[in-house]
Design an enzyme around this catalytic site. Structure first.
Site: not given
Ligand code: DGP
Length: 114
Positions: A96, A100
């Site tokens: 994403v 974060h």
């Molecule tokens: P990264 O791989 O570091 O980009 O982590 C992205 C994280 O975001 C992954 O662990 C799953 C989480 N994630 C993706 N989509 C959503 C969402 O719609 N809601 C929530 N709460 N988390 C999400």
């Protein structure tokens, strides 16, 4: 700057289990938890990756980490320990593209990162 799922969470266009919010930072539970506690701390200001944060926004990076540490203290696992991770770009496992910090806790983390 492209609009990501996290921007939609900030704007409350899609639901999330929000655990902390202030003027600059939002924190919510990861949808695919990798540990009993897995919370994402994001700046409300959009940066695609850690590479995109300039010197002027250095305090915001500090706020993200301090918000994570404060959450760990509030929730009572700060002394037991936790891990904070930032994945950057494809090689770092980022999926994403809104900066974060992953806060992981509630189980023993492996000493080796990879
Ligand atoms: P990264 O791989 O570091 O980009 O982590 C992205 C994280 O975001 C992954 O662990 C799953 C989480 N994630 C993706 N989509 C959503 C969402 O719609 N809601 C929530 N709460 N988390 C999400």
């Amino acid at each position: 700057m492209s609009d990501t799922i996290f921007d939609k969470i900030i704007r409350r266009e899609i639901p999330a289990d929000i655990v902390y919010e202030d003027n600059d930072v939002l924190a919510f539970r990861d949808i695919h938890p990798q540990a009993p506690v897995h919370v994402l701390f994001i700046p409300k200001k959009s940066f695609a990756t850690l590479n995109d944060v300039g010197e002027a926004d250095a305090p915001l990076l500090g706020k993200l980490l301090l918000a994570a540490a404060a959450y760990a203290k509030r929730e009572g696992f700060a002394e037991a320990g936790y891990r904070c991770v930032i994945n950057c770009n494809k090689g770092g496992g980022q999926t994403v593209y809104h900066l974060h910090v992953h806060l992981l806790a509630g189980k023993q983390m492996p000493e080796r990162m990879a």
